[in-house]
Write a protein that holds these residues in place. Structure first.
Motif, short mmCIF file in Angstrom:
data_model
loop_
_atom_site.label_atom_id
_atom_site.label_comp_id
_atom_site.label_asym_id
_atom_site.label_seq_id
_atom_site.Cartn_x
_atom_site.Cartn_y
_atom_site.Cartn_z
N PRO A 166 54.61 -19.92 -53.76
CA PRO A 166 53.31 -19.82 -54.53
C PRO A 166 52.15 -20.35 -53.85
CG PRO A 166 55.04 -21.50 -55.11
CD PRO A 166 55.65 -20.91 -54.22
N THR A 175 50.22 -19.22 -66.27
CA THR A 175 50.64 -20.53 -66.78
C THR A 175 49.59 -21.48 -67.39
OG1 THR A 175 50.81 -21.39 -64.40
CG2 THR A 175 52.75 -20.07 -65.27
N ASP A 176 48.43 -21.22 -66.96
CA ASP A 176 47.30 -22.29 -67.36
C ASP A 176 46.05 -21.43 -67.84
OD1 ASP A 176 45.23 -23.99 -67.72
OD2 ASP A 176 45.43 -24.88 -65.73
N PRO A 196 54.78 -19.40 -70.26
CA PRO A 196 55.23 -20.60 -69.91
C PRO A 196 55.34 -20.95 -68.34
CG PRO A 196 56.90 -19.43 -71.35
CD PRO A 196 55.50 -18.79 -71.15
N ASP A 197 56.06 -19.68 -67.93
CA ASP A 197 56.41 -19.76 -66.51
C ASP A 197 56.71 -18.33 -65.86
OD1 ASP A 197 58.91 -19.19 -67.47
OD2 ASP A 197 59.90 -20.90 -66.42
N LEU A 198 56.40 -18.22 -64.46
CA LEU A 198 56.60 -17.10 -63.97
C LEU A 198 57.26 -17.17 -62.62
CD1 LEU A 198 52.45 -16.14 -63.56
CD2 LEU A 198 54.22 -14.93 -64.84
N TYR A 244 58.90 -17.19 -58.78
CA TYR A 244 58.84 -18.00 -57.72
C TYR A 244 57.79 -19.06 -57.84
CZ TYR A 244 60.76 -13.62 -56.03
OH TYR A 244 61.61 -12.60 -55.57
N GLY A 245 57.76 -19.52 -59.04
CA GLY A 245 56.78 -20.68 -59.24
C GLY A 245 55.39 -20.41 -59.08
N SER A 254 51.51 -19.13 -60.44
CA SER A 254 50.72 -19.30 -61.68
C SER A 254 49.91 -18.45 -62.34
CB SER A 254 49.92 -20.65 -61.07
OG SER A 254 49.05 -20.25 -60.33
#
Length: 118
Positions: A33, A70-71, A99-101, A103-104, A106
């Motif tokens: 990421p 995610t933000d 909420p998430d994607l 490989y971490g 954003s």
């Protein structure tokens, strides 16, 4: 990027006069990421542009982008990115909080481009 066992889908797929680009994450070439707000947005846009180019597409041909983030407070930076990097194409955009994607990451961006005949 090509089709692999980990990613059995096409990075980009032409269909008629359109190119559909698979979601591109805010990761580096090793799938790590990318940190930083604008840096993450730029990494996802860079990956999406690379995928578009695999079938001869160009940024100027983009007609629609979907940002998954995610933000959702990244919206202002995404607007600035559009002004800085996509003002010539001025594609439509959807901005979705998730909420998430993988490989971490954003940010993930998918796209549709239109290629005129000729």
């Amino acid at each position: 990027m090509s089709v692999s066992p980990d990613h059995p889908y096409s990075p980009a797929k032409p269909a008629g006069n359109h190119i559909y680009v698979s979601g591109a994450l805010s990761v580096d070439k090793d799938y790590q990421p990318v940190g930083g707000r604008r840096e993450a947005l730029d990494a996802a846009l860079d990956r999406m542009t690379e995928r578009l180019a695999t079938v001869g597409g160009r940024v100027e041909q983009l007609v629609k982008l979907v940002y998954y983030v995610t933000d959702v407070s990244l919206r202002e930076e995404a607007n600035q990115q559009f002004e800085d990097r996509l003002s010539a194409a001025r594609p439509a955009r959807t901005f979705v909080g998730v909420p998430d994607l993988p490989y971490g990451a954003s940010v993930e961006i998918d796209a549709i481009a239109y290629v005129e005949e000729g």
